[in-house]
Structure formats: structure tokens, C-alpha cells
Design an enzyme around this catalytic site. Structure first.
Site, short mmCIF file in Angstrom:
data_model
loop_
_atom_site.label_atom_id
_atom_site.label_comp_id
_atom_site.label_asym_id
_atom_site.label_seq_id
_atom_site.Cartn_x
_atom_site.Cartn_y
_atom_site.Cartn_z
N ALA A 107 47.32 2.57 29.20
CA ALA A 107 46.17 3.46 29.31
C ALA A 107 44.87 2.67 29.28
CB ALA A 107 46.20 4.49 28.19
N THR A 108 44.87 1.59 28.54
CA THR A 108 43.67 0.75 28.47
C THR A 108 43.27 0.30 29.87
OG1 THR A 108 44.20 0.04 26.23
CG2 THR A 108 42.75 -1.41 27.50
N ASN B 161 42.79 10.92 19.49
CA ASN B 161 43.93 10.26 18.83
C ASN B 161 43.84 10.27 17.31
OD1 ASN B 161 41.78 8.52 19.84
ND2 ASN B 161 42.85 6.83 18.89
N GLN C 27 46.99 11.43 24.54
CA GLN C 27 47.52 12.17 23.39
C GLN C 27 47.86 13.61 23.75
OE1 GLN C 27 48.33 10.66 20.62
NE2 GLN C 27 47.19 8.74 20.80
N SER D 5 50.05 7.24 29.19
CA SER D 5 50.73 6.00 28.80
C SER D 5 52.11 6.32 28.24
CB SER D 5 49.87 5.31 27.74
OG SER D 5 50.37 4.04 27.43
N ALA D 6 53.15 5.65 28.78
CA ALA D 6 54.53 6.03 28.45
C ALA D 6 54.89 5.87 26.98
CB ALA D 6 55.49 5.19 29.30
N HIS D 7 54.31 4.86 26.31
CA HIS D 7 54.79 4.61 24.95
C HIS D 7 54.30 5.64 23.93
CE1 HIS D 7 51.23 2.64 22.86
NE2 HIS D 7 50.83 2.53 24.11
N THR E 282 53.85 -6.95 41.26
CA THR E 282 55.23 -6.49 41.43
C THR E 282 55.50 -5.33 40.48
OG1 THR E 282 55.90 -8.69 42.09
CG2 THR E 282 57.65 -7.23 41.30
N CYS F 199 44.28 0.05 16.81
CA CYS F 199 43.54 -0.90 17.62
C CYS F 199 42.35 -1.45 16.84
CB CYS F 199 43.01 -0.23 18.89
SG CYS F 199 44.04 1.08 19.49
N1 7TS Z 1 43.68 6.34 24.86
C1 7TS Z 1 44.02 7.01 23.75
C2 7TS Z 1 43.52 8.39 23.52
C3 7TS Z 1 44.85 6.40 22.80
O1 7TS Z 1 45.19 7.07 21.70
C4 7TS Z 1 45.30 5.06 23.01
C5 7TS Z 1 46.10 4.34 21.98
C6 7TS Z 1 44.95 4.44 24.21
C7 7TS Z 1 44.12 5.09 25.10
C8 7TS Z 1 45.44 3.07 24.58
O2 7TS Z 1 46.74 3.15 25.05
P1 7TS Z 1 47.53 1.90 25.60
O3 7TS Z 1 48.54 2.43 26.55
O4 7TS Z 1 46.55 1.01 26.26
O5 7TS Z 1 48.18 1.25 24.43
N2 7TS Z 1 45.80 4.77 20.66
C9 7TS Z 1 46.19 4.20 19.51
C10 7TS Z 1 46.01 4.81 18.27
O6 7TS Z 1 45.52 5.90 18.05
N3 7TS Z 1 46.48 3.95 17.31
O7 7TS Z 1 46.95 2.88 17.92
C11 7TS Z 1 46.77 2.99 19.28
#
Ligand code: 7TS
Length: 400
Positions: A71-72, A153, A181, A201-203, A239, A326
Site C-alpha cells: 500500500a505504501t 488504522n 483497513q 494491501s494483501a497482508h 516481473t 511503522c
Molecule cells: N495504509 C494504511 C491505512 C495502513 O494501515 C498501512 C499499514 C499502510 C497503508 C501501509 O501498508 P503496507 O502494505 O505498505 O505495509 N499500517 C500499519 C499499522 O497500522 N501498523 O503497522 C502498519
């Protein structure tokens, strides 16, 4: 007992997701863009996974879902591309983001601000919510983009993306929402409201780490962040992460299937847990629970440093958070609590519990017991709690 209550940071990969991914490491490893039979072993699986991902967010075929690494990346991509297309070229000069976006939006906004873009940081109210009206107040003909997350989040607060989308449409401004979220916690249908870009974001929904996505409505082009071999229709070269995409597809399918369970059973478990915690004196929850995702609880225990509480919880085998992992390397006050205007002491006392569909009643009962003991122990030795005036006014209400 080991209890994982930090599912907003990341989730366990579901065993079925893992099973679907497994063949794509040793048995089927062809580059899906190659022209031989090895590619033929991977290509159809990508197609099926992409169909599941499109279906999960109700994206029509003519729109794009571009797989990214997280997602970042998706969030960086939207803001930087808007900078290249609109700000650098002088067509527009302004973007709007909420002040409680994930750092991947805030830090990117600050970066493009340093390059000359005007940025408005929308405030949240005392309940941790965004008022759609506040977007109307600051949008101008020179605004290129509004980026407001679907669900926060830290607090789980759900923001009024439908109304904000509507305001953007009326003003012909692009709208991006970070739905990281929201997937699996509230219905996500990109056709049911006006949205141009949507991140996930899948995780965060029991898929693998290292796979994110950006939904892009038809006709909303973005300047690629990664130029190269023209994979993903030229939107994002590199890839393809075959196992990751397959995993995300399966995880999306399961998240959609489990949505009712999440919105009923998990919500009920969270609410019962919250009720029990709120019986502890001087305990505060900011956002009303009917305005939150079903799995999230950000709660403050006056007089107790969040980090001290985490330490006690961790010793008892419980994983929770004081806010975003983070940002957890520095002992800063919780950013949402600060944005709400909570006093300095209280802003340091927030603990986030985030459940998943794997959380059990027994785990929450055990956690409740550990929290009660930790509160008693830590308040005993807390100088700030000992000196807090009787019936002090935190300015916050307990959220029901
Ligand atoms: N956006 C939101 C709203 C998130 O909660 C997070 C991760 C991200 C983006 C980033 O996601 P990633 O796929 O790049 O890892 N949030 C958190 C959290 O709340 N505690 O650790 C990571």
C-alpha cells in the site's frame, strides 16, 4: 498463551491462501510474460486471481487494478503522479489529505509540498472523525486531488468517503482513498460511489506481505512510478509476483466471504471486550463504536504509558500496539490522540487492540485479565496517575 491482537499492523496468512501460493515457488515458476509452456503454467492462475481481486471490490473490467508491492507504493504512486501531471505542469497547485492518513500518504504529501505543492491537512473532530463538509470548505478550482482514507488504522474510524467522493465529483477533483483497513471489514464497492483511485494491501486481510494494489478508474491515467518492461499494461513494470498475486486473489475471495462474520461476530466480540475494559476506571475510547471498523479498539488508560502496558502485555504473550508499528521506533504520542486534542498525558496512554476472524473469546478473556492486572500494577507506580486531580476532565468521552 499467545494472543495476537495487532491485526491492523499485519495478519496471519490463511492456510488456504498459503496452499494456493505454494506451487508457484518450485513447481510453477515461469515468468507469466514469457512465450513458452512454463509461462503457460502461471499465466492462467494470474488471470483467475485478478478476477477475484476485481470481484472483491466490484471493479468493472474496463477499470484497472494494478498490482504493486504494498500500500505504501500505491499511495506514493498516486500522490507523486498527481504531482508530475498537475502540479509540476502548473495545471493545479493544491492537494487535500487528512491529517491522520498513514505515513505513506502524509510523508509523500510533505515531500511534494517541499517541491512546491500546496497541501491542506484536514482536521479530525473530537471523536476522531472527518466531517465531509471540511473538504467543501477547502477545495478550490486549483485542487488536483483529495486523498482521505476509508478507515483509520489507529482508531478504526470510518471516514465519509461517499460524501467526500460526491464533493470531489461536483468540483471535478480527483479522489483517492486508502482502503487498506476497509477490505474485509466493511463492504467495498468502487461502483457504488465516486472514487478514482483506491489502495489496498494483501497482508491486512490474511494474504501475503509484499503485495499491494491500486484500483484506477477508467480514463484516470497515472504516470508510472516504475518504468521498464511494461508489465501491468505499462502502469507498473517489474516481473509479476505470481505467488503473491495468487495469494492476494484467494485472500480477497475469503475476505469477502467472511465479511458478514466480521461485521457480526467479530464486532460483538470486540464490543464485549471493550465494555469489559471500560469498566476499569479512567478509561477512554474516542470514536463511537458504530463509526468504527468491527475489529478495532483504541483505548486509553489514564496514568499508564502505552509502552509500559505493551511491555506487560508482551510478557504475558499478547501482541498489541500503541499505534502504527511503522512509527513505533520513537516514543511519540499517538498521532490520532494528538490530532483529537487529547492532553499530552492521555495521548501517551493509547493502546490499540485489533482483532481478526481468528481471534477467540478465550484469548480476549485472557487479555482482559492481563490488562486489569497491568493497569493495577502500573497505576500503583505511576506518578502522573497518583497526582491526577479527582474527576479530572480529559475532554474525552467513553465511546459507545
Ligand atoms: N495504509 C494504511 C491505512 C495502513 O494501515 C498501512 C499499514 C499502510 C497503508 C501501509 O501498508 P503496507 O502494505 O505498505 O505495509 N499500517 C500499519 C499499522 O497500522 N501498523 O503497522 C502498519
Amino acid at each position: 498463551m499467545k494472543v495476537y491482537l495487532d491485526n491492523n499492523a499485519t495478519t496471519m496468512v490463511d492456510t488456504q491462501v498459503k496452499a494456493e501460493m505454494d506451487p508457484f515457488f518450485v513447481e510453477k515458476y515461469g515468468n507469466p510474460n514469457s512465450l513458452h509452456a512454463f509461462a503457460g503454467e502461471t499465466h492462467p492462475s494470474i488471470k483467475i486471481a485478478m478476477e477475484k481481486i476485481y470481484a472483491g471490490i466490484h471493479a468493472p473490467k474496463e477499470d484497472s487494478v494494478v498490482i504493486t508491492s504494498c500500500a505504501t507504493e500505491s499511495n506514493n504512486w498516486v500522490l507523486k503522479s498527481i504531482y508530475f501531471q498537475y502540479i509540476l505542469t502548473g495545471r493545479k497547485n493544491h492537494i487535500i489529505v487528512s491529517e491522520v492518513e498513514h505515513p505513506s500518504v502524509i510523508a509523500t504529501a510533505k515531500f511534494i509540498e517541499s517541491m512546491g505543492c500546496k497541501v491542506t491537512y484536514l482536521p479530525i473532530n473530537e471523536e476522531g472523525l472527518i466531517e465531509a463538509q471540511s473538504v467543501r470548505d477547502v477545495i478550490t478550482p486549483k485542487t488536483a486531488l483529495v486523498s482521505v482514507m476509508w478507515a483509520n488504522n489507529e482508531t478504526g474510524a470510518i471516514f465519509p468517503v461517499e460524501e467526500i467522493g460526491q464533493i470531489c465529483e461536483e468540483n471535478k477533483v480527483l479522489f483517492h482513498t486508502d482502503a487498506v483497513q476497509a477490505i474485509g471489514k466493511t463492504p467495498v464497492d468502487v461502483q457504488s460511489f465516486n472514487v478514482d483511485y483506491l489502495t489496498f494491501s494483501a497482508h491486512k486481510f490474511h494474504g501475503p506481505k509484499g503485495v499491494g494494489a491500486l484500483y484506477i478508474k477508467k480514463g484516470r491515467e497515472l504516470t508510472p512510478l516504475f518504468h521498464g518492461g511494461s508489465q501491468m499494461g505499462g502502469h507498473r513494470s517489474g516481473t509479476l509476483n505470481v505467488a503473491g498475486i495468487v495469494g492476494m486473489g484467494k485472500a480477497m475471495e475469503q475476505a469477502v466471504d467472511a465479511l458478514d462474520f466480521e461485521m457480526s461476530e467479530i464486532r460483538e466480540m470486540r464490543d464485549d471486550f471493550e465494555d469489559a475494559l471500560l469498566e476499569i476506571p479512567d478509561t477512554f475510547v474516542v470514536t463511537p463504536r458504530n463509526r468504527r471498523t468491527p475489529n478495532t479498539l483504541l483505548i486509553s488508560f489514564r496514568g499508564i504509558e502505552g509502552e509500559s502496558m505493551l511491555w506487560d502485555l508482551n510478557r504475558a504473550g499478547i501482541g498489541a500496539s500503541t499505534g502504527s508499528a511503522c512509527a513505533s521506533e520513537d516514543l511519540e504520542a499517538n498521532s490520532v490522540m494528538e490530532a483529537i486534542g487529547a492532553d499530552e498525558d492521555l495521548a501517551h496512554t493509547a493502546i490499540r487492540f485489533s482483532l481478526s476472524r481468528y481471534t477467540t473469546e478465550e484469548e480476549l478473556e485472557y487479555t482482559l485479565d492481563v490488562v486489569k492486572k497491568a493497569v493495577a500494577r502500573l497505576r500503583e507506580i505511576s506518578s502522573s496517575y497518583a497526582y491526577a486531580p479527582e474527576g479530572h476532565d480529559s475532554g474525552l468521552t467513553t465511546g459507545h
